[in-house]
Design an enzyme around this catalytic site. Structure first.
Site, PDB file in Angstrom:
ATOM      1  N   ASN A  95      13.045 -14.477  -2.850  1.00 61.92           N
ATOM      2  CA  ASN A  95      12.874 -14.291  -1.414  1.00 61.92           C
ATOM      3  C   ASN A  95      14.119 -14.799  -0.698  1.00 61.92           C
ATOM      4  O   ASN A  95      14.615 -15.879  -1.041  1.00 61.92           O
ATOM      5  CB  ASN A  95      11.649 -15.096  -0.934  1.00 61.92           C
ATOM      6  CG  ASN A  95      11.147 -14.650   0.419  1.00 61.92           C
ATOM      7  OD1 ASN A  95      11.939 -14.436   1.333  1.00 61.92           O
ATOM      8  ND2 ASN A  95       9.845 -14.518   0.543  1.00 61.92           N
ATOM      9  N   VAL A 144       0.833  -1.212   0.000  1.00 61.33           N
ATOM     10  CA  VAL A 144       0.000   0.000   0.000  1.00 61.33           C
ATOM     11  C   VAL A 144       0.865   1.258   0.000  1.00 61.33           C
ATOM     12  O   VAL A 144       0.344   2.353   0.123  1.00 61.33           O
ATOM     13  CB  VAL A 144      -0.921   0.003   1.242  1.00 61.33           C
ATOM     14  CG1 VAL A 144      -1.884  -1.183   1.203  1.00 61.33           C
ATOM     15  CG2 VAL A 144      -0.129   0.034   2.550  1.00 61.33           C
ATOM     16  N   CYS A 201     -14.165  14.040   7.351  1.00 62.21           N
ATOM     17  CA  CYS A 201     -14.534  14.448   5.992  1.00 62.21           C
ATOM     18  C   CYS A 201     -15.301  15.755   6.086  1.00 62.21           C
ATOM     19  O   CYS A 201     -15.856  16.086   7.145  1.00 62.21           O
ATOM     20  CB  CYS A 201     -15.408  13.348   5.390  1.00 62.21           C
ATOM     21  SG  CYS A 201     -16.104  13.717   3.786  1.00 62.21           S
ATOM     22  N   HIS A 244      -4.497  -4.517  -2.100  1.00 60.66           N
ATOM     23  CA  HIS A 244      -4.803  -4.160  -0.706  1.00 60.66           C
ATOM     24  C   HIS A 244      -4.959  -2.655  -0.505  1.00 60.66           C
ATOM     25  O   HIS A 244      -4.809  -2.148   0.612  1.00 60.66           O
ATOM     26  CB  HIS A 244      -3.723  -4.730   0.230  1.00 60.66           C
ATOM     27  CG  HIS A 244      -3.679  -6.231   0.223  1.00 60.66           C
ATOM     28  ND1 HIS A 244      -2.617  -6.945   0.706  1.00 60.66           N
ATOM     29  CD2 HIS A 244      -4.562  -7.147  -0.241  1.00 60.66           C
ATOM     30  CE1 HIS A 244      -2.854  -8.247   0.551  1.00 60.66           C
ATOM     31  NE2 HIS A 244      -4.021  -8.397  -0.017  1.00 60.66           N
ATOM     32  N   GLU A 280      14.178 -16.057   2.022  1.00 61.15           N
ATOM     33  CA  GLU A 280      13.742 -17.238   2.784  1.00 61.15           C
ATOM     34  C   GLU A 280      12.760 -18.066   1.959  1.00 61.15           C
ATOM     35  O   GLU A 280      12.075 -17.525   1.084  1.00 61.15           O
ATOM     36  CB  GLU A 280      13.046 -16.800   4.079  1.00 61.15           C
ATOM     37  CG  GLU A 280      13.982 -16.111   5.082  1.00 61.15           C
ATOM     38  CD  GLU A 280      13.197 -15.513   6.260  1.00 61.15           C
ATOM     39  OE1 GLU A 280      13.753 -14.615   6.914  1.00 61.15           O
ATOM     40  OE2 GLU A 280      12.025 -15.916   6.464  1.00 61.15           O
TER      41      GLU A 280
END
Ligand code: APR
Length: 231
Positions: A204, A99, A143, A115, A206
């Site tokens: 990656n 994000v 708002c 997301h 891992e």
């Protein structure tokens, strides 16, 4: 193990799935790795609608800290390589769980944000969503209609942005290669894209739950390896 040279060619149709690991080298913590957010905090308190309803100020304080941290971060060689790759292959779709907006900053165009985006806010009353990049001093923010604003991200238990998963699925199914970079591949439906792909290159440091099932599982960081895959 290295993918054979030339696995990605100018004629390739490429889809990419990224996670928090791609932004780690820009100084942004991951969620489940060392020092990760969910090692330090309970996701139930910070990334669920129930947690927000319980204590919106607590949740906003955490998001505002993240926004300020992200605003100081810069795209790394991994983000930059993906923006370059997009220009050099026949078809390219970047599907991100992140994000932070660093893919946009790096110049990526065809991006699906599964997301949401930490730089958008949405009103709980009138439903309007807008980009808000300035520092938020009043928490929770409100708002113009008087409704409380929430971060424009997808929390656990919430549905993804309309059409995002459909577009991502279509892109993965149409691709010759899916690159999976910097994700622990534990969160669905995003991780569900991986078994749909023809050939998967995982990047990656891992191993993940998919490492034994993919064609190439490369141990290293995304800033090191992604530039090498650009045709
Ligand atoms: N380069 C590549 N991968 C890295 C790097 C790096 N420099 N550093 C860490 N990683 C890997 C870790 O080994 C780990 O497997 O990135 C992965 C990050 O995994 P998570 O922290 O679980 O993040 P992610 O997979 O993106 O989480 C998915 O979960 O919390 C929710 O909504 C949130 O989008 C997020 C989703």
């Amino acid at each position: 193990m290295q993918p054979p040279n030339g696995l990605l060619k100018p004629s390739s149709k490429v889809a990419v799935l990224t996670g928090a690991g791609v932004s780690a080298e820009s100084g942004i913590p991951t969620f489940r790795g060392n020092g990760g957010y969910w090692r330090e905090h309970r996701f139930e308190d910070l990334a669920t609608p129930e947690g927000f309803a319980r204590d919106p100020k607590f949740v906003w304080t955490w998001y505002e800290e993240r926004r300020r941290g992200i605003s100081r971060a810069r795209p790394n060689a991994g983000h930059v390589a993906l923006a370059e790759m997009e220009k050099r292959v026949a078809a390219f779709t970047l599907i991100t769980q992140n994000v932070d907006g660093l893919h946009d900053l790096a110049g990526s165009k065809n991006v699906i944000k599964l997301h949401g985006d930490i730089w958008t806010v949405r009103c709980l009353k009138c439903g309007r969503e807008r980009i808000e990049r300035s520092e938020l001093n009043e928490l929770p923010p409100y708002c113009a209609c008087g409704g409380m604003l929430r971060p424009g991200v997808v929390w656990f238990g919430e549905i993804l942005p309309e059409g995002a998963m459909e577009r991502a699925t279509a892109a993965v199914r149409a691709a010759d290669v899916l690159i999976v970079a910097g994700t622990s591949a534990q969160v669905y439906p995003a991780a569900g894209l991986i078994p749909m792909a023809r050939t998967v290159i995982e990047i990656n440091p891992e191993a993940t739950g998919f490492s034994d099932d993919v064609a190439y599982s490369l141990r290293g960081t995304s800033a090191e390896i992604l530039p090498r895959l650009v045709p």
